[in-house]
Write an enzyme that holds these catalytic residues in place. Structure first.
Site, PDB file in Angstrom:
ATOM      1  N   CYS A  78      -0.724  15.946  34.657  1.00 35.80           N
ATOM      2  CA  CYS A  78      -1.098  15.467  35.983  1.00 35.80           C
ATOM      3  C   CYS A  78      -0.029  15.953  36.948  1.00 35.80           C
ATOM      4  O   CYS A  78       1.058  16.348  36.534  1.00 35.80           O
ATOM      5  CB  CYS A  78      -1.193  13.949  36.004  1.00 35.80           C
ATOM      6  SG  CYS A  78      -2.075  13.352  37.480  1.00 35.80           S
ATOM      7  N   CYS A  94      -2.474  13.255  42.788  1.00 39.44           N
ATOM      8  CA  CYS A  94      -2.662  13.957  41.520  1.00 39.44           C
ATOM      9  C   CYS A  94      -3.112  15.405  41.708  1.00 39.44           C
ATOM     10  O   CYS A  94      -3.402  16.103  40.744  1.00 39.44           O
ATOM     11  CB  CYS A  94      -3.657  13.199  40.642  1.00 39.44           C
ATOM     12  SG  CYS A  94      -3.131  11.498  40.321  1.00 39.44           S
ATOM     13  N   LYS A 109     -11.523   7.407  34.199  1.00 41.44           N
ATOM     14  CA  LYS A 109     -10.316   6.729  34.652  1.00 41.44           C
ATOM     15  C   LYS A 109     -10.658   6.025  35.953  1.00 41.44           C
ATOM     16  O   LYS A 109     -11.015   6.671  36.948  1.00 41.44           O
ATOM     17  CB  LYS A 109      -9.217   7.754  34.873  1.00 41.44           C
ATOM     18  CG  LYS A 109      -7.961   7.167  35.446  1.00 41.44           C
ATOM     19  CD  LYS A 109      -6.869   8.210  35.492  1.00 41.44           C
ATOM     20  CE  LYS A 109      -5.611   7.662  36.094  1.00 41.44           C
ATOM     21  NZ  LYS A 109      -4.578   8.690  36.171  1.00 41.44           N
ATOM     22  N   ARG A 116      -6.005   6.561  45.571  1.00 41.52           N
ATOM     23  CA  ARG A 116      -6.580   7.525  44.633  1.00 41.52           C
ATOM     24  C   ARG A 116      -8.097   7.376  44.486  1.00 41.52           C
ATOM     25  O   ARG A 116      -8.681   7.892  43.543  1.00 41.52           O
ATOM     26  CB  ARG A 116      -5.940   7.353  43.255  1.00 41.52           C
ATOM     27  CG  ARG A 116      -4.436   7.521  43.219  1.00 41.52           C
ATOM     28  CD  ARG A 116      -3.993   8.038  41.867  1.00 41.52           C
ATOM     29  NE  ARG A 116      -2.639   7.716  41.491  1.00 41.52           N
ATOM     30  CZ  ARG A 116      -1.556   8.302  41.967  1.00 41.52           C
ATOM     31  NH1 ARG A 116      -1.642   9.214  42.908  1.00 41.52           N
ATOM     32  NH2 ARG A 116      -0.368   7.947  41.520  1.00 41.52           N
ATOM     33  N   GLU A 136     -19.373  11.226  33.826  1.00 39.51           N
ATOM     34  CA  GLU A 136     -18.050  11.870  33.740  1.00 39.51           C
ATOM     35  C   GLU A 136     -17.710  12.206  32.284  1.00 39.51           C
ATOM     36  O   GLU A 136     -17.166  13.270  31.989  1.00 39.51           O
ATOM     37  CB  GLU A 136     -16.961  10.943  34.295  1.00 39.51           C
ATOM     38  CG  GLU A 136     -17.002  10.739  35.799  1.00 39.51           C
ATOM     39  CD  GLU A 136     -16.343  11.888  36.562  1.00 39.51           C
ATOM     40  OE1 GLU A 136     -15.840  12.838  35.933  1.00 39.51           O
ATOM     41  OE2 GLU A 136     -16.345  11.829  37.803  1.00 39.51           O
ATOM     42  N   LYS A 138      -9.983   4.228  30.589  1.00 40.74           N
ATOM     43  CA  LYS A 138      -8.762   3.605  31.087  1.00 40.74           C
ATOM     44  C   LYS A 138      -9.024   2.870  32.391  1.00 40.74           C
ATOM     45  O   LYS A 138      -9.749   3.430  33.217  1.00 40.74           O
ATOM     46  CB  LYS A 138      -7.769   4.737  31.283  1.00 40.74           C
ATOM     47  CG  LYS A 138      -6.540   4.426  32.030  1.00 40.74           C
ATOM     48  CD  LYS A 138      -5.737   5.663  32.114  1.00 40.74           C
ATOM     49  CE  LYS A 138      -4.566   5.410  33.003  1.00 40.74           C
ATOM     50  NZ  LYS A 138      -3.808   6.578  33.248  1.00 40.74           N
TER      51      LYS A 138
HETATM   52  C1  PBG Z   1      -1.541   9.560  36.420  1.00 35.37           C
HETATM   53  C2  PBG Z   1      -1.482   8.437  35.466  1.00 35.37           C
HETATM   54  C3  PBG Z   1      -1.440   7.071  35.772  1.00 35.37           C
HETATM   55  C4  PBG Z   1      -1.383   6.391  34.560  1.00 35.37           C
HETATM   56  C5  PBG Z   1      -1.383   7.336  33.544  1.00 35.37           C
HETATM   57  N1  PBG Z   1      -1.471   8.595  34.131  1.00 35.37           N
HETATM   58  C6  PBG Z   1      -1.332   6.381  37.073  1.00 35.37           C
HETATM   59  C7  PBG Z   1      -2.258   6.588  38.183  1.00 35.37           C
HETATM   60  O1  PBG Z   1      -3.318   7.198  38.065  1.00 35.37           O
HETATM   61  O2  PBG Z   1      -1.896   6.100  39.238  1.00 35.37           O
HETATM   62  C8  PBG Z   1      -1.320   4.900  34.415  1.00 35.37           C
HETATM   63  C9  PBG Z   1      -0.835   4.369  33.109  1.00 35.37           C
HETATM   64  C10 PBG Z   1      -0.434   2.951  33.154  1.00 35.37           C
HETATM   65  O3  PBG Z   1      -0.661   2.225  34.143  1.00 35.37           O
HETATM   66  O4  PBG Z   1       0.147   2.488  32.150  1.00 35.37           O
HETATM   67  N2  PBG Z   1      -0.735  10.603  36.077  1.00 35.37           N
END
Ligand code: PBG
Length: 308
Positions: free
Chosen positions: A100, A110, A179, A201, A217, A232
């Protein structure tokens, strides 16, 4: 008669590795979790492996951020250095890297952004180009699997193609396919030093109200060649996990995220319930709902609890 049993191999432990510190730094919103230096991480990885874990997930915090996220794909970037060091000491430990740009971008988004007065836009295709470079440089440094968490469109196919062309046909892709834009990432943004400096985001992460869109997705990422599909956060989205598993039959991963972790820690601190029992119940529920892999900040403790 127990249908669901946990083992240490179900769990993946995330690590935060920082190029800005010279010794480990505690993360206030995540009790017991630290940022480590590249030197320290090797020992941490070894301890995780010795505890019985099979895989770790690496997040990097670069010493400098810019508008091209150049630290994400630098030959001597923090993740690249960490991978080489870990692989030297623990060649059999499965290393998965977060792909990312948010930790490496001065604005914390991102992807590549265009700002126009009050409005900003994340540019999908320009971002995918940088994500591809990042994934390839992780593979070159020894990553066994890359985990794109950015939610840009088309990045799985583009990364697969570049890995294959670069001689990394065996490097896997764990895609954060669904996500959701979530309040539960709050503590992570402290840990990874990646809060967006403006906006949010929601233009690229999913609306928590949308299940059919989440399945679309997932379908896209499966079609583009993802090996493992991730959902997630975890507990609020177990319905999505279950449906995706039933529909696609792919290996499924779930990320039990930082805010979910912090909530349990806060309750334990207030003596609302006991930590170990709570964590075992949560992890069993996630596995029962269809997860093959659970990313959790308790992975190391879980390995100990399950082996004792
Ligand atoms: C983005 C990313 C995030 C998390 C994992 N990869 C944060 C976001 O999208 O803001 C979150 C993981 C967590 O909250 O434990 N690179």
């Amino acid at each position: 008669m127990r249908e669901t049993n946990l083992t240490a191999h179900d769990f993946v432990l995330p690590f935060f590795i920082s190029d800005k510190i010279d010794k480990r730094r505690a993360i206030p919103s995540m009790p017991g979790i630290f940022q480590f230096t590249v030197d320290e991480i090797v020992d941490q990885a070894k301890q995780a492996q010795d505890a019985g874990l099979q895989a770790i997930l690496l997040f990097g915090i670069p010493d400098k951020k810019d508008e091209q996220a150049s630290g994400a794909y630098a030959e001597n970037g923090v993740i690249q250095k960490a991978l080489r060091a870990i692989k030297k000491k623990c060649p059999d430990l499965v290393t998965i890297t977060d792909v990312c740009l948010c930790e490496y971008m001065s604005h914390g988004h991102c992807g590549v952004t265009r700002i126009d007065g009050e409005h900003f836009q994340v540019l999908n295709d320009e971002s995918v180009e940088l994500l591809v470079k990042t994934a390839l440089s992780h593979a070159q440094a020894g990553a066994d699997m890359v985990a794109p968490s950015d939610m840009m469109d088309g990045r799985i196919g583009a990364i697969r193609e570049a890995l294959d062309a670069g001689g990394f046909a065996d490097t896997g892709i764990m895609s954060y396919a669904a996500k959701f834009a979530s309040v539960f990432y709050g503590p992570f943004r402290d840990a990874a030093e990646s809060p967006p400096q403006f906006g949010d985001r929601r233009t690229y992460q999913m609306d928590s109200a949308n299940a059919a869109e989440a399945l679309r997705e997932v379908a896209l990422d499966v079609g583009e060649g993802a090996d493992i599909i991730m959902i997630k956060p975890a507990l609020p989205y177990l319905d999505i996990l279950w449906r995706a598993r039933e529909r696609f039959g792919k290996p499924m991963a779930v990320y039990h995220v930082s805010g979910e972790f912090a909530m349990v820690k806060a309750a334990v601190e207030k003596k609302v319930f006991e930590e170990r029992a709570a964590v075992l119940e949560i992890m069993t529920s996630i596995k029962r709902a269809g997860a093959d892999i659970i990313v959790t900040y308790w992975a190391h403790e879980l390995a100990g609890w399950l082996n004792s």
